[in-house]
Design a protein around this motif. Sequence first.
Motif, PDB file in Angstrom:
ATOM      1  N   ALA A 137     -28.836 -22.269 -14.222  1.00 59.16           N
ATOM      2  CA  ALA A 137     -29.522 -22.053 -15.498  1.00 59.16           C
ATOM      3  C   ALA A 137     -30.866 -22.766 -15.448  1.00 59.16           C
ATOM      4  O   ALA A 137     -31.059 -23.719 -14.677  1.00 59.16           O
ATOM      5  CB  ALA A 137     -28.691 -22.598 -16.663  1.00 59.16           C
ATOM      6  N   ASP A 138     -31.792 -22.296 -16.245  1.00 59.20           N
ATOM      7  CA  ASP A 138     -33.038 -23.043 -16.442  1.00 59.20           C
ATOM      8  C   ASP A 138     -32.736 -24.377 -17.112  1.00 59.20           C
ATOM      9  O   ASP A 138     -31.697 -24.551 -17.768  1.00 59.20           O
ATOM     10  CB  ASP A 138     -34.008 -22.245 -17.322  1.00 59.20           C
ATOM     11  N   ALA A 139     -33.653 -25.311 -16.998  1.00 61.09           N
ATOM     12  CA  ALA A 139     -33.510 -26.592 -17.688  1.00 61.09           C
ATOM     13  C   ALA A 139     -34.883 -27.193 -17.893  1.00 61.09           C
ATOM     14  O   ALA A 139     -35.804 -26.983 -17.093  1.00 61.09           O
ATOM     15  CB  ALA A 139     -32.624 -27.547 -16.896  1.00 61.09           C
ATOM     16  N   THR A 140     -35.027 -27.932 -18.966  1.00 61.94           N
ATOM     17  CA  THR A 140     -36.252 -28.677 -19.230  1.00 61.94           C
ATOM     18  C   THR A 140     -35.916 -30.160 -19.254  1.00 61.94           C
ATOM     19  O   THR A 140     -34.807 -30.574 -19.598  1.00 61.94           O
ATOM     20  CB  THR A 140     -36.886 -28.268 -20.567  1.00 61.94           C
ATOM     21  N   VAL A 141     -36.905 -30.975 -18.880  1.00 58.37           N
ATOM     22  CA  VAL A 141     -36.719 -32.418 -18.788  1.00 58.37           C
ATOM     23  C   VAL A 141     -37.252 -33.080 -20.048  1.00 58.37           C
ATOM     24  O   VAL A 141     -38.412 -32.882 -20.421  1.00 58.37           O
ATOM     25  CB  VAL A 141     -37.437 -32.975 -17.544  1.00 58.37           C
ATOM     26  N   ASP A 142     -36.412 -33.865 -20.702  1.00 53.83           N
ATOM     27  CA  ASP A 142     -36.860 -34.687 -21.829  1.00 53.83           C
ATOM     28  C   ASP A 142     -37.297 -36.071 -21.367  1.00 53.83           C
ATOM     29  O   ASP A 142     -38.272 -36.629 -21.886  1.00 53.83           O
ATOM     30  CB  ASP A 142     -35.745 -34.833 -22.870  1.00 53.83           C
ATOM     31  N   VAL A 143     -36.557 -36.648 -20.416  1.00 51.28           N
ATOM     32  CA  VAL A 143     -36.861 -37.983 -19.890  1.00 51.28           C
ATOM     33  C   VAL A 143     -36.635 -37.964 -18.385  1.00 51.28           C
ATOM     34  O   VAL A 143     -35.623 -37.436 -17.915  1.00 51.28           O
ATOM     35  CB  VAL A 143     -35.951 -39.067 -20.521  1.00 51.28           C
ATOM     36  N   LEU A 144     -37.569 -38.534 -17.633  1.00 50.44           N
ATOM     37  CA  LEU A 144     -37.400 -38.685 -16.195  1.00 50.44           C
ATOM     38  C   LEU A 144     -38.098 -39.962 -15.746  1.00 50.44           C
ATOM     39  O   LEU A 144     -39.323 -40.044 -15.736  1.00 50.44           O
ATOM     40  CB  LEU A 144     -37.953 -37.482 -15.435  1.00 50.44           C
TER      41      LEU A 144
END
Length: 244
Positions: A191-198
């Motif tokens: 699935a696609d995913a977006t990063v909130d914190v890295l």
Amino acid sequence: MVAYGAEQRVRLPALRAGWLTQTFVHWPFRPEAVQALVPEELVVDEYEGAAWVGLTPFVMADVRFPGVPAALPGLPTFAETNLRTYVRHRDGRDGLWFLSIEVDFPPMLAARAIGAPYNPGNLDVFRSGDTVSYSGSRWIGDASYRLVVRPGDPIEPTERDVWLTSRWRAYTRRLGMLWETPVEHEPWPLADATVDVLEETLTTAAGLREAPLGEPVVHFSEGVRHVRLGPSRPCVRGCVTRPS
């Protein structure tokens, strides 16, 4: 050619497990920077002119050694996080090279016997609403990470998606020899995913001190439940895998 499905059957696995709740965060780097971190028997694999380094946290579930029947419970579930890159042996076959492996289940440190770079630490994976959070810190040293992702819709994998996620052998080095471990499991449901914190220091701890060439490519997977790791073999006169 990298394959979406396993390249070989692992008929007599040394370990069975499920790899669940997995996120893939991949950065492109200069090939020369990554090549300096792998053994001379291996060449960094490239996609679109870049070497790629992946941070892959996940949950190890239902871990079973040979002879443990399905009716009995496996080992306790635990978290693991890999920092890896993609390589080819001089015989042309592709695989993974682990720059580091973080784990909060000390018995897995036995894999150091074949050169797997396990580091014991405190790791955590949890879901909250529509986010998945991962964190970890080593018991020795100050390497750590924190990652919060927001999984999106399922995708039909592109060629690059398959290249970044689907490898069917891992290389390690120990006692002056290269070792190969074959892997078999069902294709990753991505699935696609977006990063909130890295936030992470694993890459610098591994010796990769320059900035990546671009923003990370991120995927999420609920995981694969039928992982079979074959016995590790030393690569003598090249690595030739026979059906396990």
